[in-house]
Motif scaffolding. Structure first.
Motif, PDB file in Angstrom:
ATOM      1  N   ILE A 191       0.869  -1.177   0.000  1.00 18.63           N
ATOM      2  CA  ILE A 191       0.000   0.000   0.000  1.00 18.63           C
ATOM      3  C   ILE A 191       0.905   1.226   0.000  1.00 18.63           C
ATOM      4  O   ILE A 191       1.740   1.380   0.892  1.00 18.63           O
ATOM      5  CB  ILE A 191      -0.931   0.021   1.233  1.00 18.63           C
ATOM      6  N   VAL A 194       0.270   8.590   1.302  1.00 15.86           N
ATOM      7  CA  VAL A 194       0.347   9.323   2.564  1.00 15.86           C
ATOM      8  C   VAL A 194      -0.997   9.179   3.280  1.00 15.86           C
ATOM      9  O   VAL A 194      -2.015   9.682   2.799  1.00 15.86           O
ATOM     10  CB  VAL A 194       0.653  10.811   2.302  1.00 15.86           C
ATOM     11  N   TYR A 195      -1.012   8.463   4.392  1.00 12.66           N
ATOM     12  CA  TYR A 195      -2.249   8.215   5.130  1.00 12.66           C
ATOM     13  C   TYR A 195      -2.038   8.510   6.602  1.00 12.66           C
ATOM     14  O   TYR A 195      -0.927   8.790   7.031  1.00 12.66           O
ATOM     15  CB  TYR A 195      -2.669   6.754   4.966  1.00 12.66           C
ATOM     16  N   ASP A 196      -3.102   8.364   7.390  1.00 15.53           N
ATOM     17  CA  ASP A 196      -2.936   8.525   8.829  1.00 15.53           C
ATOM     18  C   ASP A 196      -2.284   7.273   9.402  1.00 15.53           C
ATOM     19  O   ASP A 196      -2.411   6.183   8.849  1.00 15.53           O
ATOM     20  CB  ASP A 196      -4.290   8.829   9.484  1.00 15.53           C
ATOM     21  N   PRO A 197      -1.579   7.445  10.549  1.00 14.70           N
ATOM     22  CA  PRO A 197      -0.702   6.378  11.047  1.00 14.70           C
ATOM     23  C   PRO A 197      -1.401   5.027  11.278  1.00 14.70           C
ATOM     24  O   PRO A 197      -2.515   4.995  11.800  1.00 14.70           O
ATOM     25  CB  PRO A 197      -0.207   6.928  12.398  1.00 14.70           C
ATOM     26  N   ILE A 199      -3.049   2.896   9.826  1.00 14.99           N
ATOM     27  CA  ILE A 199      -4.287   2.386   9.217  1.00 14.99           C
ATOM     28  C   ILE A 199      -3.960   1.398   8.099  1.00 14.99           C
ATOM     29  O   ILE A 199      -4.429   0.262   8.137  1.00 14.99           O
ATOM     30  CB  ILE A 199      -5.207   3.529   8.735  1.00 14.99           C
ATOM     31  N   PRO A 200      -3.117   1.775   7.104  1.00 14.26           N
ATOM     32  CA  PRO A 200      -2.766   0.767   6.099  1.00 14.26           C
ATOM     33  C   PRO A 200      -1.980  -0.406   6.700  1.00 14.26           C
ATOM     34  O   PRO A 200      -2.164  -1.550   6.297  1.00 14.26           O
ATOM     35  CB  PRO A 200      -1.918   1.529   5.079  1.00 14.26           C
ATOM     36  N   SER A 202      -2.320  -1.807   9.578  1.00 11.87           N
ATOM     37  CA  SER A 202      -3.197  -2.806  10.187  1.00 11.87           C
ATOM     38  C   SER A 202      -3.941  -3.596   9.112  1.00 11.87           C
ATOM     39  O   SER A 202      -4.185  -4.786   9.266  1.00 11.87           O
ATOM     40  CB  SER A 202      -4.182  -2.141  11.143  1.00 11.87           C
ATOM     41  N   GLU A 203      -4.250  -2.943   7.987  1.00 16.10           N
ATOM     42  CA  GLU A 203      -4.946  -3.682   6.927  1.00 16.10           C
ATOM     43  C   GLU A 203      -4.027  -4.737   6.305  1.00 16.10           C
ATOM     44  O   GLU A 203      -4.467  -5.841   5.973  1.00 16.10           O
ATOM     45  CB  GLU A 203      -5.516  -2.746   5.850  1.00 16.10           C
ATOM     46  N   ARG A 206      -4.122  -7.658   8.548  1.00 12.40           N
ATOM     47  CA  ARG A 206      -5.405  -8.348   8.390  1.00 12.40           C
ATOM     48  C   ARG A 206      -5.378  -9.200   7.105  1.00 12.40           C
ATOM     49  O   ARG A 206      -5.798 -10.347   7.093  1.00 12.40           O
ATOM     50  CB  ARG A 206      -6.523  -7.302   8.345  1.00 12.40           C
ATOM     51  N   ASP A 320      -5.001  -1.350  18.699  1.00 16.66           N
ATOM     52  CA  ASP A 320      -6.413  -0.923  18.661  1.00 16.66           C
ATOM     53  C   ASP A 320      -7.073  -1.399  17.369  1.00 16.66           C
ATOM     54  O   ASP A 320      -8.169  -1.961  17.383  1.00 16.66           O
ATOM     55  CB  ASP A 320      -6.512   0.607  18.693  1.00 16.66           C
ATOM     56  N   TYR A 321      -6.387  -1.169  16.249  1.00 17.67           N
ATOM     57  CA  TYR A 321      -6.972  -1.506  14.951  1.00 17.67           C
ATOM     58  C   TYR A 321      -7.029  -3.018  14.738  1.00 17.67           C
ATOM     59  O   TYR A 321      -7.978  -3.551  14.166  1.00 17.67           O
ATOM     60  CB  TYR A 321      -6.178  -0.831  13.811  1.00 17.67           C
ATOM     61  N   VAL A 324     -10.058  -4.384  16.276  1.00 19.37           N
ATOM     62  CA  VAL A 324     -11.266  -4.213  15.455  1.00 19.37           C
ATOM     63  C   VAL A 324     -11.304  -5.305  14.374  1.00 19.37           C
ATOM     64  O   VAL A 324     -12.357  -5.885  14.097  1.00 19.37           O
ATOM     65  CB  VAL A 324     -11.283  -2.828  14.771  1.00 19.37           C
TER      66      VAL A 324
ATOM     67  N   LYS B 455     -12.792   3.664  13.497  1.00 18.62           N
ATOM     68  CA  LYS B 455     -12.942   2.272  13.933  1.00 18.62           C
ATOM     69  C   LYS B 455     -14.284   1.687  13.498  1.00 18.62           C
ATOM     70  O   LYS B 455     -14.391   0.501  13.219  1.00 18.62           O
ATOM     71  CB  LYS B 455     -12.785   2.172  15.447  1.00 18.62           C
ATOM     72  N   MET B 458     -13.838   0.724   9.948  1.00 21.10           N
ATOM     73  CA  MET B 458     -13.051  -0.522   9.939  1.00 21.10           C
ATOM     74  C   MET B 458     -13.927  -1.718  10.285  1.00 21.10           C
ATOM     75  O   MET B 458     -13.841  -2.781   9.652  1.00 21.10           O
ATOM     76  CB  MET B 458     -11.927  -0.436  10.989  1.00 21.10           C
ATOM     77  N   GLN B 459     -14.758  -1.525  11.298  1.00 19.43           N
ATOM     78  CA  GLN B 459     -15.637  -2.589  11.789  1.00 19.43           C
ATOM     79  C   GLN B 459     -16.593  -3.059  10.681  1.00 19.43           C
ATOM     80  O   GLN B 459     -16.795  -4.248  10.481  1.00 19.43           O
ATOM     81  CB  GLN B 459     -16.394  -2.029  13.010  1.00 19.43           C
ATOM     82  N   TYR B 473     -12.085   1.576   2.328  1.00 18.80           N
ATOM     83  CA  TYR B 473     -12.460   2.834   2.978  1.00 18.80           C
ATOM     84  C   TYR B 473     -11.237   3.726   2.951  1.00 18.80           C
ATOM     85  O   TYR B 473     -10.129   3.254   2.674  1.00 18.80           O
ATOM     86  CB  TYR B 473     -12.949   2.581   4.413  1.00 18.80           C
ATOM     87  N   PHE B 475      -8.097   5.751   4.226  1.00 19.39           N
ATOM     88  CA  PHE B 475      -7.172   5.569   5.349  1.00 19.39           C
ATOM     89  C   PHE B 475      -6.874   6.885   6.073  1.00 19.39           C
ATOM     90  O   PHE B 475      -5.713   7.248   6.241  1.00 19.39           O
ATOM     91  CB  PHE B 475      -5.850   4.979   4.845  1.00 19.39           C
ATOM     92  N   LYS B 476      -7.933   7.595   6.454  1.00 16.69           N
ATOM     93  CA  LYS B 476      -7.735   8.851   7.170  1.00 16.69           C
ATOM     94  C   LYS B 476      -8.584   8.806   8.434  1.00 16.69           C
ATOM     95  O   LYS B 476      -9.663   8.206   8.449  1.00 16.69           O
ATOM     96  CB  LYS B 476      -8.204  10.036   6.306  1.00 16.69           C
ATOM     97  N   ASN B 477      -8.128   9.517   9.461  1.00 18.55           N
ATOM     98  CA  ASN B 477      -8.898   9.576  10.701  1.00 18.55           C
ATOM     99  C   ASN B 477     -10.200  10.335  10.526  1.00 18.55           C
ATOM    100  O   ASN B 477     -11.250   9.893  10.972  1.00 18.55           O
ATOM    101  CB  ASN B 477      -8.061  10.234  11.804  1.00 18.55           C
TER     102      ASN B 477
END
Lengths: 543, 543
Positions: A191, A194-197, A199-200, A202-203, A206, A320-321, A324, B455, B458-459, B473, B475-477
């Motif tokens: 992936i 530039v994304y938020d920390p 998130i990619p 954790s995907e 998964r 956390d992610y 989920v 979250k 994500m769920q 989805y 990847f931003k908060n």
């Protein structure tokens, strides 16, 4: 014959040489020496001619080939490919479920693109011969070509989930039975963007869990760690900055070597103070889940270190992610995981499975324990990794060039995973007997009884093809019945359409389930030819 | 700076050289000349040092890369790959319908395996660099590795339908826009085995027609001919045996050159008597269907020739089978079709389509007519072949080695076809706009309104993945709504699950069809979250 002559000549040259040397040492007259030297040269010339002729002759006799594939490479036959395609389809399905697209890059790159990316292992790169034009090399992995692609295609691909399944090339000492080959498949998912920390990140984890579950390789664990935590540990343990990567490499060997050996490497080879090594030893034996994170958060020394603190914050978010996504239980937060490659900048991971264990130990031989620990030495229980990866935020920048201020023109952070498909294949091939693998997809075999009825069989096959049914028949004018049944058996074809002169005259065919050896009603049911497609289709949907 | 110094030095070297030459011609004293020569050498040395330094400096400044793929190769991006996969799937489906399996061979072979197989074109083979060990070359096609595989795996594969889709390598002058590249895909289907005459041959032609129909490349025609008929024609026209293959090569150019040019090549370059050429000219202008076969059967000269007679018998059988398969109308029996490769031994064919025509002729320019004919010169209307093949019964024997009597150890007759997928791609890519190609398969995008609800998104994505629905989805908060809609548009994702704080509290979600711009009910329907999967699945089946 010529072999004997050659031996004679070699001996003659040797004794003639001695003679010349002796005459010289005795200070004989020049004319005398010259005459003997001329004779020596004559012998040498004769031998050369003889050897040249032999070479030519041996070349001519070599019109028959060395019938083999090149060292470290192999053919994949139809059975291998059936398993291989199943694995690729399973993996690809998961990737696509997560929105991935695929790209393809050439099998060779300009040599300079690969240069300086693989450290010591650069010696394993295959070069193309210089036949004029550019210098090229076969790709060593799929990550560097991906980074090159991103750097070239820039802005269009700043948000990008891509997978790439393709062969890579390493001039390594092959160990074919262990799946270490010179040509082998890699299967990468990355992936970029530039994304938020986390998130990619954790995907990716998964996805890795989904893939390994769907591949049915048995129980697995994903070891995870964070480069920033590791670097923080090295800093607080007093490792000089220049030694961080070498010390990290030493830690990476902990899954194969006991701590004592790793410590020895740190101290004796890499010049680390023994007390530094001991401090590191305390940290890298830690493993666990979120509980380990709580322990680290209470470590005042570590949390004061900027790098470690950033890493801990990332890991907290990651857990956390992962909660989920319900994959936390598959993770083992393991501070001894370091990964070899230099380019990782964040989270790193490696999946291991119990199925990739080496052969059982002999009776009476117990698994070795690690020195200074009550844990088992994994090299003797042997768990290999079947997938690995991590975050690499700076690789694309290495290709994009830098501006006048030395800042990369384009920087695209990436996180990815590479599935070790060759190991997956060997696990799956070991589970299945070759004769049980159906490599074709043929559903129906068209068989004639009595007369050959070739055109009639062709006619029925055509009807089946037109209806989308996978069908085949024997390419003989008058095939024997047992030969036709034998093909059905060998190719594991589930159904047969059987025709005879009588049936055809009545507009009928016989349909036989070849998997049951039921021979009632002459082995199958007789139906109107007009209902053949319908009957077969409803039977095929039940397969 | 150093550039000026270099110019100065070069000038100094030149004038000093003149001075030395003059002194020599004047018969100056040796010591005088030596002194001037020493000065000359000093200058030369200084220049060399300067140039050496510059070289090093320029090397150091070259740390930035030439950011490109190697000449004649290209990346395939996600859109290219989407079309490519569609083409491969279409083709593979037909192959599998006919009972084919696939194998894979290494990308490089021992050099000697490829040697002597491609005549003049051997110069286009890519060699690997000599890095110690075996001499290897990249594969030039898939046929020679297939024959090598058959020779190696012998008896197991005497009845074998296999396809192989893979890249091959040719160091040719690339013409990228015309699909002529140095790395390109071949897509081969071959039937190997000893069967009754023309049965596998007719199935190959049936498969070719199915593939081209399913690929939707437009109207096509399959030109067919038989090497034995062609050889018979050459014999009865008086072509000396040694000239048969060269004359055959000349005939092969008839789809690009007018007869006059081909005749000229035969007579002037290949030394054929003009009356022989004229006789050949009468034959090779013949084309048709089964009617042509009737004409040939009435030709007493031809039917008395053993080779031609065997070929005519084959063709008669073939037409019978093609009638059963209902593909006769796609065939054009064309005596001018010769095919370049030497190894064909029976039927040969080539598929052409009107879609592969070159750009329109300018106004007022009429298509050229062939000399001595009222037919159009195809080079000016331009129809390229998109598939080709034939029967090659002796290739496997070339690899199996010969016994003491000179008979091949293993001889497996083969017939096959190669689909020109690169040309198919370019036809299909030309039909579609890049922005209309959906390269991902994502079905549902999970969107939040107002708060980020990361979250929660994500769920929901996890629930969708668990149900086998392809979901994604942002990847931003805290992504903006329009950004999320923009991704849906760009990636052509058909449905969105939209969540807001209020809906979630009520256990509801909103489902929106992103293809319709229908904004009634706030753009979508609100349903219970427990019914989300069911609702989406029923909508997705309607896609």
């Amino acid at each position: 014959m010529s072999e004997n002559k050659k031996i004679e000549l070699t001996q003659a040259i040797e004794s003639q040489g001695q003679k010349v040397r002796q005459l010289k040492s005795e200070g004989a007259e020049k004319s005398v020496i010259d005459a003997q030297v001329a004779l020596l040269l004559e012998f040498k010339k004769e031998l050369a001619v003889l050897e040249g002729t032999d070479k030519k002759a041996s070349k001519a006799s070599k019109t028959s080939f060395t019938l083999k594939t090149a060292k470290g490479t192999k053919d994949y036959n139809d059975k291998d490919m059936a398993i291989r395609e199943k694995v690729f389809n399973t993996i690809t399905k998961v990737f696509k479920k997560h929105g991935a697209v695929t790209i393809d890059t050439p099998v060779f790159e300009l040599k300079e693109i690969l240069a300086g990316k693989y450290g010591e292992d650069s010696k394993l790169i295959y070069d193309l011969a210089d036949q004029g034009g550019e210098e090229c090399s076969l790709r060593y992995d799929l990550t560097v070509p991906f980074a090159r692609f991103l750097a070239m295609n820039g802005k269009e691909y700043q948000n990008f989930k891509r997978y790439h399944i393709a062969k890579v090339y390493r001039r390594d000492q092959p160990a074919m039975t262990k799946g270490r080959m010179r040509e082998f498949y890699q299967c990468d998912f990355d992936i970029a963007g530039v994304y938020d920390p986390m998130i990619p990140d954790s995907e990716i984890l998964r996805i890795l869990c989904e893939v390994l579950t769907d591949l049915d390789v048995g129980q697995f664990t994903v070891k995870i760690n964070h480069r920033k935590i590791l670097d923080g540990i090295f800093e607080v343990c007093g490792v000089p900055e220049a030694s961080i990567r070498p010390i990290s490499s030493a830690v990476d060997k902990l899954d194969k070597l006991p701590w004592a050996d790793v410590k020895k490497e740190m101290v004796e080879e890499k010049g680390l103070a023994p007390e530094c090594a001991d401090k590191i030893g305390e940290y890298v034996k830690l493993k666990g889940g979120r509980d380990l994170l709580e322990i680290l958060k209470k470590d005042d020394v570590l949390t004061k270190n900027a790098s470690a603190s950033a890493g801990i914050k990332d890991m907290e978010l990651l857990f956390d992610y992962l909660d989920v996504f319900e994959v936390t239980e598959k993770m083992s937060f393991d501070l001894s995981l370091a990964r070899g490659l230099d380019y990782y900048t964040g989270i790193i991971y490696e999946a291991v499975t119990e199925k990739s264990a080496p052969p059982k130990l002999a009776d009476g031989v117990k698994p070795k324990k690690k020195t200074n620990s009550d844990e088992l030495d994994e090299s003797t229980v042997g768990v290999g990794s079947i997938a690995a990866g991590g975050r690499y935020d700076n690789l694309v920048g290495m290709f994009s060039g830098v501006n006048k201020k030395g800042v990369p023109n384009l920087q695209i952070p990436c996180v990815g995973v590479s599935i070790g498909v060759e190991r997956v294949f060997s696990i799956l091939m070991a589970k299945q007997k070759a004769e049980e693998i159906k490599s074709n997809e043929t559903e129906v075999y068209v068989i004639s009884v009595g007369d050959g009825l070739l055109k009639e069989r062709m006619q029925i096959a055509k009807q089946l093809w037109d209806a989308g049914i996978k069908a085949s028949y024997l390419f003989k004018n008058k095939p024997k019945l047992d030969k036709q049944f034998a093909v059905c058996d060998k190719e594991m074809i589930p159904f047969a359409v059987i025709i005879g002169k009588d049936e055809l005259e009545k507009g009928q065919v016989r349909i036989k389930d070849m998997r049951s050896k039921d021979e009632t009603q002459g082995g199958g049911v007789t139906i109107e030819q007009t209902k053949m497609i319908q009957e077969l289709k409803s039977r095929l949907t039940l397969l």
